[in-house]
Design an enzyme around this catalytic site. Structure first.
Site, mmCIF file in Angstrom:
data_model
loop_
_atom_site.group_PDB
_atom_site.id
_atom_site.type_symbol
_atom_site.label_atom_id
_atom_site.label_comp_id
_atom_site.label_asym_id
_atom_site.label_seq_id
_atom_site.Cartn_x
_atom_site.Cartn_y
_atom_site.Cartn_z
ATOM 1 N N THR A 158 38.508 43.845 38.050
ATOM 2 C CA THR A 158 38.774 45.111 38.654
ATOM 3 C C THR A 158 39.514 46.127 37.632
ATOM 4 O O THR A 158 40.097 45.701 36.719
ATOM 5 C CB THR A 158 39.711 45.006 39.733
ATOM 6 N N GLY A 159 39.075 47.222 37.722
ATOM 7 C CA GLY A 159 39.632 48.184 36.523
ATOM 8 C C GLY A 159 39.135 47.704 35.073
ATOM 9 O O GLY A 159 39.690 47.848 34.384
ATOM 10 N N GLY A 160 37.783 47.526 35.184
ATOM 11 C CA GLY A 160 37.134 47.074 33.992
ATOM 12 C C GLY A 160 36.375 47.988 33.204
ATOM 13 O O GLY A 160 35.483 47.746 32.330
ATOM 14 N N TYR A 186 56.197 52.073 40.039
ATOM 15 C CA TYR A 186 54.961 51.199 39.045
ATOM 16 C C TYR A 186 55.749 49.904 38.680
ATOM 17 O O TYR A 186 55.057 48.836 39.197
ATOM 18 C CB TYR A 186 54.755 52.102 38.073
ATOM 19 N N SER A 240 37.657 50.548 31.588
ATOM 20 C CA SER A 240 38.487 51.187 30.480
ATOM 21 C C SER A 240 39.426 50.182 30.166
ATOM 22 O O SER A 240 39.841 49.104 30.494
ATOM 23 C CB SER A 240 39.119 52.609 31.285
ATOM 24 N N GLY A 241 40.072 50.451 28.836
ATOM 25 C CA GLY A 241 41.239 49.852 28.319
ATOM 26 C C GLY A 241 41.122 48.363 28.362
ATOM 27 O O GLY A 241 40.192 47.648 27.848
ATOM 28 N N ILE A 242 42.283 47.848 28.898
ATOM 29 C CA ILE A 242 42.333 46.197 28.749
ATOM 30 C C ILE A 242 41.395 45.606 29.802
ATOM 31 O O ILE A 242 40.873 44.559 29.245
ATOM 32 C CB ILE A 242 43.625 45.955 29.318
ATOM 33 N N GLY A 243 40.882 46.155 30.709
ATOM 34 C CA GLY A 243 39.954 45.784 31.485
ATOM 35 C C GLY A 243 38.429 45.540 31.131
ATOM 36 O O GLY A 243 37.705 44.328 31.102
ATOM 37 N N SER A 262 53.185 43.703 34.149
ATOM 38 C CA SER A 262 53.548 44.614 33.156
ATOM 39 C C SER A 262 55.098 44.213 32.676
ATOM 40 O O SER A 262 55.566 43.690 33.528
ATOM 41 C CB SER A 262 53.639 46.039 33.574
HETATM 42 N N1 LIG Z 1 48.334 50.180 28.446
HETATM 43 C C1 LIG Z 1 49.621 49.516 28.692
HETATM 44 O O1 LIG Z 1 50.367 50.008 27.994
HETATM 45 C C2 LIG Z 1 49.890 48.608 29.633
HETATM 46 C C3 LIG Z 1 50.955 47.842 29.867
HETATM 47 C C4 LIG Z 1 51.517 46.924 30.844
HETATM 48 C C5 LIG Z 1 50.525 46.779 31.904
HETATM 49 N N2 LIG Z 1 49.411 47.519 31.958
HETATM 50 C C6 LIG Z 1 48.320 47.086 32.847
HETATM 51 O O2 LIG Z 1 47.137 46.967 32.490
HETATM 52 C C7 LIG Z 1 46.241 47.361 33.421
HETATM 53 C C8 LIG Z 1 45.162 48.102 32.766
HETATM 54 O O3 LIG Z 1 45.788 49.262 32.282
HETATM 55 P P1 LIG Z 1 45.040 50.232 30.873
HETATM 56 O O4 LIG Z 1 46.124 50.180 30.190
HETATM 57 O O5 LIG Z 1 43.851 49.304 30.578
HETATM 58 O O6 LIG Z 1 44.829 51.631 31.726
HETATM 59 P P2 LIG Z 1 43.576 52.310 31.927
HETATM 60 O O7 LIG Z 1 42.580 52.428 30.400
HETATM 61 O O8 LIG Z 1 43.961 53.476 32.279
HETATM 62 O O9 LIG Z 1 42.576 51.483 32.801
HETATM 63 C C9 LIG Z 1 42.793 51.318 34.028
HETATM 64 C C10 LIG Z 1 41.806 50.795 34.809
HETATM 65 O O10 LIG Z 1 42.065 51.004 36.261
HETATM 66 C C11 LIG Z 1 41.022 51.396 37.172
HETATM 67 N N3 LIG Z 1 41.537 52.123 38.256
HETATM 68 C C12 LIG Z 1 42.634 52.835 38.391
HETATM 69 N N4 LIG Z 1 42.996 52.959 39.603
HETATM 70 C C13 LIG Z 1 41.816 52.260 40.388
HETATM 71 C C14 LIG Z 1 41.650 52.078 41.509
HETATM 72 N N5 LIG Z 1 42.380 52.783 42.767
HETATM 73 N N6 LIG Z 1 40.587 51.655 41.979
HETATM 74 C C15 LIG Z 1 39.487 50.894 41.009
HETATM 75 N N7 LIG Z 1 40.174 51.135 39.758
HETATM 76 C C16 LIG Z 1 41.044 51.614 39.541
HETATM 77 C C17 LIG Z 1 40.417 52.540 36.199
HETATM 78 O O11 LIG Z 1 39.448 53.125 36.408
HETATM 79 P P3 LIG Z 1 39.261 54.541 36.698
HETATM 80 O O12 LIG Z 1 39.174 55.357 35.395
HETATM 81 O O13 LIG Z 1 37.879 54.694 37.185
HETATM 82 O O14 LIG Z 1 40.315 55.145 37.442
HETATM 83 C C18 LIG Z 1 40.367 51.847 34.637
HETATM 84 O O15 LIG Z 1 39.429 51.009 34.721
HETATM 85 C C19 LIG Z 1 46.947 47.998 34.442
HETATM 86 O O16 LIG Z 1 47.120 47.150 35.614
HETATM 87 C C20 LIG Z 1 48.201 48.601 33.807
HETATM 88 O O17 LIG Z 1 49.163 48.773 34.938
HETATM 89 C C21 LIG Z 1 49.115 48.424 30.863
#
Ligand SMILES: NC(=O)c1ccc[n+]([C@@H]2O[C@H](COP(=O)([O-])OP(=O)(O)OC[C@H]3O[C@@H](n4cnc5c(N)ncnc54)[C@H](OP(=O)(O)O)[C@@H]3O)[C@@H](O)[C@H]2O)c1
Length: 249
Positions: free
Chosen positions: A12-14, A150, A16-19, A137
């Site tokens: 899920t959330g695949g 969050y 962008s970014g980490i996913g 996180s």
């Molecule tokens: N980056 C950091 O520093 C960091 C640190 C600790 C934890 N995390 C965690 O890592 C995970 C991934 O984050 P990321 O940094 O890779 O962020 P990101 O690049 O913003 O990616 C977030 C992903 O989640 C999807 N998403 C958000 N809300 C959604 C929803 N309601 N339904 C379906 N998809 C949804 C987005 O899709 P859309 O674009 O279509 O919304 C996107 O694919 C998150 O759980 C975040 O809390 C990140």
């Protein structure tokens, strides 16, 4: 490499970014991958990187009817699931007085409620030997001003992983978490801060980090891959911190 050959995976959330990094590493190891996101446009861009074999599904991680539809779609396409990564997440930074009910609900629905019900609704599809990984996180153990909702969701996830891991292990399903520290993804840009403020915050984090930099999405994905594969076959209910040492301070 073939650590995941003949396996099916949903991230899920695949989009962008980490996913997205997780989905690519899973594919490189031989898995058939499905990814979700809210935006069809982002999914399309992700699809260009993941290729034709990837299943791209627009689905809101915080909506129960959407989760039902998602599982029906996965059931039809894959027949079952070996790996489930609950990675979709949002952060809507705001101080206490500025947080309204709608942003509170959106954060909780996506980051906590949706995760619980996705695991529940995926159960009929999960095969014995399956692995579930939740992206938490480091904010779940730290005080995080302006990120209180969050961080509370992520603390809730850490607790869920401990409890549900014990419920699921008799079914031969392992549940674990990966807890990223600051990672270079589009998440920061989504905060809507002026560019100079965003830059200043990033510089502050970098200066504080023992390793002196942000993590790369691939570095988080490697820990998820480890938990998804049989290399971690004796690890249950654990949370692996991947943060360059920043949460030790
Ligand atoms: N980056 C950091 O520093 C960091 C640190 C600790 C934890 N995390 C965690 O890592 C995970 C991934 O984050 P990321 O940094 O890779 O962020 P990101 O690049 O913003 O990616 C977030 C992903 O989640 C999807 N998403 C958000 N809300 C959604 C929803 N309601 N339904 C379906 N998809 C949804 C987005 O899709 P859309 O674009 O279509 O919304 C996107 O694919 C998150 O759980 C975040 O809390 C990140």
């Amino acid at each position: 490499m073939t650590r995941l050959s003949n396996k099916t995976a949903l991230v899920t959330g695949g989009s962008s970014g980490i996913g997205l990094a997780i989905a690519r590493q899973f594919q490189n190891e031989g898995a058939r991958v499905a990814v979700t996101g809210r935006s069809a446009e982002s999914l399309k861009v992700a699809g260009e990187m993941l290729g034709e074999t990837a299943l791209l599904i627009t689905s809101d991680a915080g909506s129960l009817p959407a989760i039902d539809n998602l599982m029906a779609h996965i059931g039809e396409a894959f027949g079952g699931l070996d790996i489930l990564v609950l990675n979709a997440g949002i952060a809507l930074p705001a101080p206490l007085e500025a947080t309204d009910e709608s942003s509170f609900d959106q954060t909780v629905n996506t980051n906590l409620k949706g995760v619980f019900f996705t695991i529940q609704k995926a159960l009929p599809l999960l095969r014995p030997g399956a692995s579930i990984i939740v992206t938490t996180s480091i904010t779940n153990r730290l005080g995080s001003p302006n990120f209180s909702v969050y961080a509370a969701c992520k603390a809730g996830l850490r607790s869920l992983v401990s409890s549900l891991a014990l419920e699921l292990i008799p079914r031969k399903i392992r549940l674990n978490a990966v807890s990223p520290g600051p990672t270079a993804t589009p998440m920061f840009e989504r905060f809507g801060l002026p560019a100079e403020v965003s830059q200043a915050i990033k510089a502050q984090i970098q200066a504080k980090s023992p390793i002196g930099r942000f993590g790369e999405p691939n570095e988080i994905a490697k820990a998820v891959l480890f938990l998804a594969s049989d290399d971690s076959s004796y690890i249950v209910g654990e949370e692996i911190v991947v943060d360059g040492g920043i949460s030790l301070l």
